[in-house]
Each structure stands twice: as structure tokens, then as C-alpha cells.
Design an enzyme around this catalytic site. Sequence first.
Site, PDB file in Angstrom:
ATOM      1  N   HIS A  37       2.555  22.046  45.803  1.00 44.13           N
ATOM      2  CA  HIS A  37       3.129  23.280  45.255  1.00 44.13           C
ATOM      3  C   HIS A  37       4.352  23.746  46.035  1.00 44.13           C
ATOM      4  CE1 HIS A  37       0.537  25.436  48.288  1.00 44.13           C
ATOM      5  NE2 HIS A  37       1.572  26.256  48.299  1.00 44.13           N
ATOM      6  N   ASP A  83      -3.089  18.705  45.652  1.00 42.81           N
ATOM      7  CA  ASP A  83      -2.019  19.533  46.217  1.00 42.81           C
ATOM      8  C   ASP A  83      -1.384  18.875  47.441  1.00 42.81           C
ATOM      9  OD1 ASP A  83      -0.274  21.627  46.242  1.00 42.81           O
ATOM     10  OD2 ASP A  83      -1.631  23.068  47.157  1.00 42.81           O
ATOM     11  N   SER A 135       2.133  27.096  53.964  1.00 39.01           N
ATOM     12  CA  SER A 135       1.658  26.006  53.107  1.00 39.01           C
ATOM     13  C   SER A 135       2.244  24.671  53.535  1.00 39.01           C
ATOM     14  CB  SER A 135       2.030  26.279  51.653  1.00 39.01           C
ATOM     15  OG  SER A 135       1.307  27.359  51.133  1.00 39.01           O
TER      16      SER A 135
END
Length: 398
Positions: free
Chosen positions: A33, A64, A140
Site C-alpha cells: 500500500h 501487503d 508502514s
Amino acid sequence: MKPRGLAEADLRRSGFGTGIVLTGDGLVMTNFHVVNGAQEILIRPRGSTVDVPAEIVGMDGATDVALLRAKSGDWKAATLTSSDRVQPGDVVLALGSPFGLEQTVTLGIVSATGRAEIRGLASSLQDFIQTDAAINPGNSGGPLVDGRGRVIGMNTARYGGEGIGLAVPVNLALKVADDLMKGGRVKRGMLGVRLVDVDPQVIAELKLSSAAKGAVVLHVEAGQAADKAGLLPGDVIVSVNGQAVTSRARFLMRMTTLKTGEVVKLAYFRASEQRETEATLMDTPVKLPPATLERELLPGLKVALVDEKLRNKLLLQPSFHALLVLEDYKTPEGVLKLSAGDFILRVNGSSPYPNDGDTPESLMQRLTPKKAVVLLHIQRKNGEEADVGLVVPPGINK
């Protein structure tokens, strides 16, 4: 303590993310993402003020995970360790650049392992490490490390309010990254079943023990691996290759790294009787939506014009114009040149963008090659762009 080899990916369109350097030649792992849809990716090594361009090696939305390669520079790989030994209560550090604040470190403990079925996240296959170390936007893709500075996970998301951070276990992330390195995508073997969790209604209907756990087979696809292995609707799968299955999510995680052609051993209950079987996993079929206009651009190269209907189905931008490859295309020597799902952006320099007065038919006719050698500029399914040269078979378009 900081592990060596951290990198921050400066994404012009969607902000900051963090990455984990895997090799000295610049392989960097981050979240899907973080880089999905990015037009340009720049990586800034730890302690540097210089941004280095990077390209996408491959991406896997289901877990992911994305793999990047820096286009230059010498890199220091992070120190990794097995995530299988992680236990609740372990002290951990989360590193990254939350809100653009570079080289931020937060302290916490592992709150739980094996977290799954969490809605609203990019990944559908979930087996998270939960921590109360602060994870915020910009963390992230960064490392979750143990007290000795070894990477045990990749920070992925903050869930709900404060104190619930989620990280992909590094063992899972590395298995996915290895597949991406070898082929640009993860090729998962297919069992061919639809499953539901064991719940009170299922227990009552199937007359199971109230303590029963597992994944209940709701549907078996004809001709697929489960069908050939003898599974039937109503069977309750309780283990995969000797590893316990307590839910549908746990079953999917057990299967996620298994490849086409692998033999998987399944233990299951049928009418309160425990049984075992083996299934040879099959390739996952590529399912493409129907298009308004399909044609052979070259003999054997079947494409569809990406029109408004197809853009809506594939969730593409309104300004995206391309030809969609419908089937794998190989040379007469058997070399795979194009895969189903790839996009052709230009044919001998001509874009599929319609001119004034163009109809879909005239646009396709204009793009049909008239020369013996065809140069295609394509976008592969992993987002990487490339130039592919093809030779037109003799006699075409004469």
C-alpha cells in the site's frame, strides 16, 4: 537500538513510507500500500540527504508486501531473525518516519501473534504481530525489531485507536519477497474450495462437538485439487501439513506460501470421523472481465481495448488508455513475452488514446502493426513498465 539498513521511500503522490534493506545491491522490502500506484519512487538511505531512484520488482496485495530495487548505491542490509519465536511480552521497537519525522523509534511489547480477519486493511491474507509500540502513517513498511536490533516484522498499520499496531511477520514477508524476486508475482497453488468458519450454526447443522474448530468446506469446484482429493461440502479441515487450522483465516495463511504442483496433506472431519487426504495444488486461473472490443493484435496475441466499462471493472483511472492482454503470449520458441493481465501502453510509439472521430474499431485498426518488427511499451501486472520487441509472422497485414 537501530538495525542497519533502514530506508525511507519518498513518494511524491502519496507521501512517506519506510523500507527494510535486504541486500547490499539495494533490494528493499516495504508495504504494497506504500508504493501501489506510485509514478516515481525515491529511497533515502539512513543518515543520507540524497534520494535514490528505485523500481518495483514485484508486489503482492494479498499480504501487503512489495519488493523494490534501488538503481544505484551501496547498501547495508538489515539484521533479520525468525519471527516464529516471537511471543507475547517480548520487548520490541518500531522504526520509521511517522508523519515525515525521519528516524523515529518507539518502544513497546508484543501484545499478540497470529492476528487475522481485521477489516479495512490492504491485505486479505493476515497473520499479524500485534504490538503497542506506536505505529503511525509513515511507519508502514518499516522494521519491527527485537531487543537485539533484529528485524522480526514489517510495520503495516495502526488499528483503531492508540496502542494497537500490526506488523507482517518477517518470515512470511521474506517468503513473499523471494517469490517476487523470482517472478515478479506470487504464484499460489489453488485448492478450489470456498470455506466458512465453524460457528454455532455450523456446529448444529453438522452435529459437531461444541469445541470443534476449523474451516468448513462450503463449496468444492469441479475438477480442481480439492475435488480430485475427495473433499466434499460439509468437511471440516483441521490441519494443513500437520499444522493446526482453527479458522478460515488460519487455513488461508497455511496455504499462502504453497505453490502450484505442491502436494498438501489435509486432515479433516466428515460426520465426526477424522480422515486424511492429499491434494496436488493447481494453478490459479486468471479471470479477466469481458470487454467491449476484443481482437488479435498479432496472431495469437489477444487483446481488449480498455474502454470506460473495462476501466470501471478494473478500478482504473478515467485517463488510463491501453490494450489489455487477455491470454499469455509466447514466441514460436516458447518464450513468454506477455502475460494475461499485462497492459500495452504503446504500439510502435502509438498510444491507444482515441483521436477525434475515432471509433473503437478504427482505433484498433490504427494500432494494428504494419511493420515486420513491433515494439510494445507495456505495463506488467506488478506495475513495472518495459519495452518488448516482437516479430510479425510473415504474411500478416500484407
